[in-house]
Design a protein around this motif. Structure first.
Motif, PDB file in Angstrom:
ATOM      1  N   CYS A 164       0.871  -1.391   0.067  1.00  0.00           N
ATOM      2  CA  CYS A 164       0.035  -0.037   0.098  1.00  0.00           C
ATOM      3  C   CYS A 164       0.833   1.236   0.017  1.00  0.00           C
ATOM      4  O   CYS A 164       0.314   2.464   0.036  1.00  0.00           O
ATOM      5  N   GLY A 165       2.260   1.094  -0.128  1.00  0.00           N
ATOM      6  CA  GLY A 165       3.087   2.315  -0.386  1.00  0.00           C
ATOM      7  C   GLY A 165       3.617   2.859   1.260  1.00  0.00           C
ATOM      8  O   GLY A 165       4.067   3.924   1.020  1.00  0.00           O
ATOM      9  N   SER A 166       3.152   2.368   2.138  1.00  0.00           N
ATOM     10  CA  SER A 166       3.553   2.933   3.580  1.00  0.00           C
ATOM     11  C   SER A 166       4.681   2.085   4.259  1.00  0.00           C
ATOM     12  O   SER A 166       4.671   1.224   5.022  1.00  0.00           O
ATOM     13  N   LEU A 167       5.627   2.631   3.614  1.00  0.00           N
ATOM     14  CA  LEU A 167       7.074   1.801   4.053  1.00  0.00           C
ATOM     15  C   LEU A 167       7.456   1.958   5.271  1.00  0.00           C
ATOM     16  O   LEU A 167       7.931   0.984   6.367  1.00  0.00           O
ATOM     17  N   GLU A 168       7.144   3.126   5.913  1.00  0.00           N
ATOM     18  CA  GLU A 168       7.399   3.594   7.316  1.00  0.00           C
ATOM     19  C   GLU A 168       6.520   2.664   8.197  1.00  0.00           C
ATOM     20  O   GLU A 168       7.062   2.192   9.309  1.00  0.00           O
ATOM     21  N   ASP A 169       5.540   2.414   8.096  1.00  0.00           N
ATOM     22  CA  ASP A 169       4.469   1.445   8.841  1.00  0.00           C
ATOM     23  C   ASP A 169       5.070   0.016   8.732  1.00  0.00           C
ATOM     24  O   ASP A 169       4.950  -0.928   9.968  1.00  0.00           O
ATOM     25  N   ALA A 170       5.473  -0.580   7.632  1.00  0.00           N
ATOM     26  CA  ALA A 170       6.051  -1.826   7.557  1.00  0.00           C
ATOM     27  C   ALA A 170       7.203  -2.065   8.408  1.00  0.00           C
ATOM     28  O   ALA A 170       7.152  -3.029   9.206  1.00  0.00           O
ATOM     29  N   THR A 171       7.859  -0.933   8.268  1.00  0.00           N
ATOM     30  CA  THR A 171       9.260  -0.732   9.145  1.00  0.00           C
ATOM     31  C   THR A 171       8.943  -0.993  10.590  1.00  0.00           C
ATOM     32  O   THR A 171       9.570  -1.726  11.409  1.00  0.00           O
ATOM     33  N   LYS A 172       7.958   0.005  11.136  1.00  0.00           N
ATOM     34  CA  LYS A 172       7.671  -0.168  12.702  1.00  0.00           C
ATOM     35  C   LYS A 172       7.151  -1.450  13.091  1.00  0.00           C
ATOM     36  O   LYS A 172       7.428  -1.970  14.163  1.00  0.00           O
ATOM     37  N   ILE A 173       6.201  -2.220  12.115  1.00  0.00           N
ATOM     38  CA  ILE A 173       5.861  -3.620  12.471  1.00  0.00           C
ATOM     39  C   ILE A 173       6.747  -4.448  12.613  1.00  0.00           C
ATOM     40  O   ILE A 173       6.984  -5.142  13.623  1.00  0.00           O
ATOM     41  N   PHE A 174       7.887  -4.367  11.863  1.00  0.00           N
ATOM     42  CA  PHE A 174       8.978  -5.408  11.952  1.00  0.00           C
ATOM     43  C   PHE A 174       9.677  -5.022  13.084  1.00  0.00           C
ATOM     44  O   PHE A 174      10.197  -5.967  13.950  1.00  0.00           O
ATOM     45  N   GLN A 175      10.130  -3.635  13.387  1.00  0.00           N
ATOM     46  CA  GLN A 175      11.001  -3.568  14.726  1.00  0.00           C
ATOM     47  C   GLN A 175      10.350  -3.739  15.796  1.00  0.00           C
ATOM     48  O   GLN A 175      11.027  -3.873  16.684  1.00  0.00           O
ATOM     49  N   GLY A 176       9.096  -3.745  15.697  1.00  0.00           N
ATOM     50  CA  GLY A 176       8.148  -4.007  17.187  1.00  0.00           C
ATOM     51  C   GLY A 176       8.049  -5.656  17.113  1.00  0.00           C
ATOM     52  O   GLY A 176       7.470  -5.914  18.366  1.00  0.00           O
ATOM     53  N   MET A 177       8.501  -6.455  16.350  1.00  0.00           N
ATOM     54  CA  MET A 177       8.208  -7.858  16.637  1.00  0.00           C
ATOM     55  C   MET A 177       9.236  -8.334  17.404  1.00  0.00           C
ATOM     56  O   MET A 177      10.396  -8.242  17.353  1.00  0.00           O
TER      57      MET A 177
END
Length: 892
Positions: A164-177
């Motif tokens: 969906c073009g929201s790389l920032e949110d994708a990175t936040k999810i990854f970092q929070g895992m």
């Protein structure tokens, strides 16, 4: 279950990679789970009924499921560099989105525990539909129900946000895992790759391994897809080695990914070897190889593979057709295109809007605009992409009126114009006669809010620049929010095309100060600016910069360098560049012929022409413009006639107005005015104003008043406001002593508000261009300049120079005529050059008009007295003054 088949992204040489989200659906105790569809009851809007939809979830042996729904439309929009193509396909219908919203609404009302399979299904839908808002709703539900700890849901969220073009949110999810796995890393690498951030994707791949995670096949294939240019070839080879070590090379998906990687990295030979070694090949593998050849311009090989594939019993799919149609790039491929069109119809793909669009483009490229329109008219449905293709076809064939009509039809049918629409239509408005239409399109763009978009803004800059409105182009350029190198190049070109070379040089410096690295196009454009200004020092500095950044001196950049040196009067440097270009085409050879012609070296021009033919290259119309120009500057009338007649009789080329213009110039300089006039009258077409102006100029040189008057009348019938025609005719009358006629002509100019272009000479000193006009006293060093000029004039007269007062076309006393001659712009520029540069340094002067006869004589004396080479470029040719002799041999 093996890895699912992968498709070829049509936006270039695409990554053929396993999408990580296909491995992220959680394990379920059942192979199928019901997915609720929530609808309001007709009796009671507050009650909810549940209808079960069958959405099978196939379980992977490793405990990772692959959700399979009905076949989704394939993302097949062909996106050329920047806006050359159509926008990315929306792989959903409005109904799909409504259904997703409906299901989410019901899901939020459930009070019992949420089924993770249902959440996974809906997250996949958000990926497919690029539904960011709905994806965030699901994210909120997952958080609310404490399910974010489920790693597979986190992985799906990463992919959803990435798609969906929201790389920032994708990175936040990854970092929070709290616990990451190989799939998590692969999902994030894929997210960065999807956004075109190659360096970050490679960095994550390295970091993943440093943290102890071993990449699996899917990870390696994903990273393989990131290798998309020759500079990535080493990385691609390293991943290839890892795949061989893991025993994956025989896998059809891996093999296809390797084919794509090597093709994108410009190694077609290796791509073909991989393809031939594949023990299993499916339609995707064949399509990848066909695409590779098509993208690299090997259309015949692409066609051959297309038919071989079918001989092996594999039928082409939609993507195959799209790519093999793309291989039809010129009129010689029209027959193949028609055969493929026939197969498209028989295969049932004719109704597919993307195939229809590809057919429109194919016929346009192959020169069959009629067939393009027939396909367009028969289309079962039309979208913005199809309209864009047809509009582009019209503009590329120079049919602006039809393109505008289609644009208006598009608006009437309620189809929203895209950035590509505007870029295509603006391309057809990029000339002076179309400025009104261009402004109309500009108004539409402003209304749509796309005027600050970098791609659309660049197209506007290009359009206004080519229409002569450089100020408007400049205003639009500064309104672009984030200009890229292409936008800067467009503005540079707008300045150069409109004679604003100094502005172009300043903009080029500003571009680099702001951190933009000039591209090859940047250098080609700015070298043209140096050529127009005869800015040799700046041109040499640019040459050094090109060498420092190790740009390939190909035929385009090399020809631009040659042209710059030639127009700055440095033939030796032009020839050196010519000799270093390994791949020379007709343009390169023509440029060298033209360089010698402009500098009066006719024999050298003829020699280059002979060498060109010995190398097996065929001359074109431009070649003969250079040869005839060389004959004109050297006064070689018989040779000129020989070349002129051979254009059509021997070489089978068309004789153009430029060829006639060169012959007129040749005959006019030689004093054969009757032959010149006969040539115009008998040319077979309609003479243009340039031809009559050439004859008028020759009449001035040879004092033919009556013929000159006839020529002037013809010029003014075609261009009533041509100031040069009035001025030359006035000079002819003045030279003949017909002062009453001079007064009449000058009064006509005043009455009609027609202004003469003032003579201007310029010289480059210390990387700065200095301009001078007749009797100019605006320069900061005017006192020193005039003192030097007085000193020079005294020395010249002592050496035998006598001012030619006959060339002063004013009814004034002889002494006043001498003063008028003394302060011509050429002499002022030379005086400044002498006091501003070290002794024996050559001086390079550029004059916007023809150098006057008296100045020509004076400069010969000056070159001998000061022992310097003085190069003067006027509007017709170069004059190289050395030791009292000019290269033109007093014939110009």
């Amino acid at each position: 279950m093996g890895m699912p088949q992968m498709a070829v992204d049509l936006s270039g040489m695409p990554p053929v990679r396993q999408d990580p989200i296909a491995w992220m659906v959680p394990t379920s105790p059942a192979s199928q789970r019901p997915v609720p569809e929530f609808r309001s009851s007709s009796r009671d809007k507050k009650r909810l009924s549940v209808k079960v939809l069958s959405r099978p979830v196939t379980i992977h042996p490793d405990g990772v499921g692959s959700l399979r729904r009905q076949t989704m439309p394939f993302k097949s929009a062909k996106l050329q560099p920047r806006l050359k193509g159509r926008p990315t396909e929306n792989t959903h219908t409005h109904g799909d989105l409504i259904q997703l919203k409906h299901e989410l609404e019901g899901l939020e009302r459930l009070t019992n525990a949420l089924d993770i399979n249902i959440l996974a299904t809906l997250l996949l839908d958000c990926c497919r539909l690029k539904a960011l808002s709905e994806g965030k709703q699901l994210h909120a539900l997952i958080l609310k129900n404490g399910l974010l700890k489920e790693r597979y849901l986190s992985n799906l969220l990463i992919s959803m946000y990435a798609k969906c073009g929201s790389l920032e949110d994708a990175t936040k999810i990854f970092q929070g895992m709290p616990r990451k796995g190989v799939v998590s890393w692969t999902a994030l690498i894929s997210a960065y790759a999807h956004q075109g951030l190659k360096a970050e994707a490679f960095r994550l791949f390295e970091q993943m391994q440093m943290e102890g995670y071993r990449p699996d096949k899917v990870t390696l294939v994903t990273v393989l897809g990131v290798c998309s240019s020759p500079s990535d070839l080493a990385k691609g080879r390293a991943i290839h080695a890892r795949l061989i070590e893991g025993g994956f090379e025989s896998d059809v998906v891996v093999g296809t990914a390797l084919v794509n990687m090597y093709a994108k990295c410009q190694n077609l030979e290796e791509a073909r070897k991989i393809f031939e070694r594949m023990t299993e090949r499916n339609v995707v593998s064949w399509t990848a190889m066909i695409t590779a050849y098509s993208r690299h311009g090997y259309g015949d090989t692409a066609f051959q593979l297309f038919y071989e594939m079918q001989k092996e019993g594999i039928n082409p799919n939609k993507v195959t057709f799209l790519n093999v149609l793309d291989a039809c790039q010129c009129p010689t491929a029209l027959a193949q295109g028609k055969l493929i069109h026939f197969q498209v119809v028989n295969s049932g793909f004719e109704s597919d809007i993307f195939v229809t669009t590809a057919l429109v483009r194919m016929y346009s490229r192959c020169g069959s605009l009629e067939n393009s329109r027939n396909v367009f008219d028969k289309a079962a449905e039309r979208d913005a992409g199809l309209y864009n293709a047809m509009i582009a076809a019209y503009t590329q064939h120079g049919q602006r009126k039809e393109a505008m009509q289609l644009f208006n039809q598009m608006q009437r049918e309620g189809i929203r114009s895209t950035g590509i629409t505007y870029v295509s239509i603006l391309d057809g408005c990029a000339h002076q006669a179309a400025l009104t239409d261009g402004k109309l399109i500009h108004a539409h763009i402003v209304e749509s809010g796309l005027d600050s978009d970098v791609i659309v803004g660049t197209a506007l800059v290009n359009m206004y620049g080519k229409c002569g409105s450089w100020k408007e182009a400049h205003r639009i350029f500064f309104n672009i929010l984030k200009p890229d190198v292409i936008a800067w190049n467009a503005m540079l070109a707008a300045f150069v095309q409109n004679g604003r070379g100094k502005d172009a040089l300043q903009l080029f410096q500003e571009m680099q100060r702001k951190g933009f690295q000039p591209s090859q196009v940047s250098f080609v454009t700015i070298l043209d600016a140096c050529a127009s200004l005869a800015a040799l020092t700046e041109g040499k500095r640019l040459h050094k910069q090109i060498m420092d950044v190790k740009l390939d001196l190909n035929r385009f950049l090399g020809t631009a360098l040659m042209n710059m040196y030639a127009k700055c009067g440095s033939l030796v440097d032009a020839r050196k560049v010519f000799d270093t270009i390994t791949e020379r085409d007709e343009i390169t050879w023509n440029a060298m012929i033209s360089a010698y012609a402009q500098n009066g070296e006719a024999m050298e021009a003829f020699s280059i022409f002979n060498q060109m033919q010995q190398k097996g290259l065929k001359p074109n119309e431009v070649t003969f413009v250079g040869l005839l120009s060389a004959c004109s500057h050297a006064g070689l009338v018989s040779e000129g006639y020989k070349y002129f007649h051979s254009i059509s009789s021997y070489y089978g080329l068309s004789v153009t107005t430029e060829h006639y213009g060169c012959m007129l110039d040749l005959l006019g300089r030689a004093g054969k005015l009757q032959e010149a006039e006969n040539l115009i009258i008998n040319m077979g077409g309609t003479p243009n104003s340039v031809m009559w102006m050439t004859l008028l100029g020759a009449c001035r040189v040879h004092g033919d008043v009556e013929r000159g008057r006839r020529a002037a009348i013809c010029v003014l019938e075609l261009e009533p406001r041509n100031a040069a025609a009035y001025v030359v005719m006035s000079n002819i009358y003045a030279a003949a002593g017909r002062w009453s006629e001079v007064a009449r002509v000058r009064k006509a100019m005043v009455d009609r508000h027609i202004k003469k272009e003032p003579g201007c000479s310029s010289i480059e000193v210390d990387n700065k261009l200095h301009e001078f006009f007749v009797n100019d006293k605006s320069h900061p060093n005017r006192d020193e300049i005039y003192a030097e000029l007085e000193r020079l004039m005294k020395l010249l007269k002592e050496a035998g120079y006598v001012p030619n007062t006959k060339l002063v076309l004013h009814d004034v006393a002889g002494e006043e005529k001498e003063d008028m001659l003394c302060y011509h712009s050429e002499k002022l520029a030379i005086a400044f050059g002498l006091i501003s540069t070290p002794s024996r340094t050559s001086l390079h002067i550029i004059k916007n008009l023809r150098v006057c006869g008296d100045c020509h004589t004076a400069i010969k004396f000056i070159s001998k007295l000061v022992d310097r080479e003085i190069v003067v470029r006027d509007m017709h040719r170069f004059h190289h003054f050395r030791s009292g002799i000019c290269s033109c041999k007093d014939y110009w």
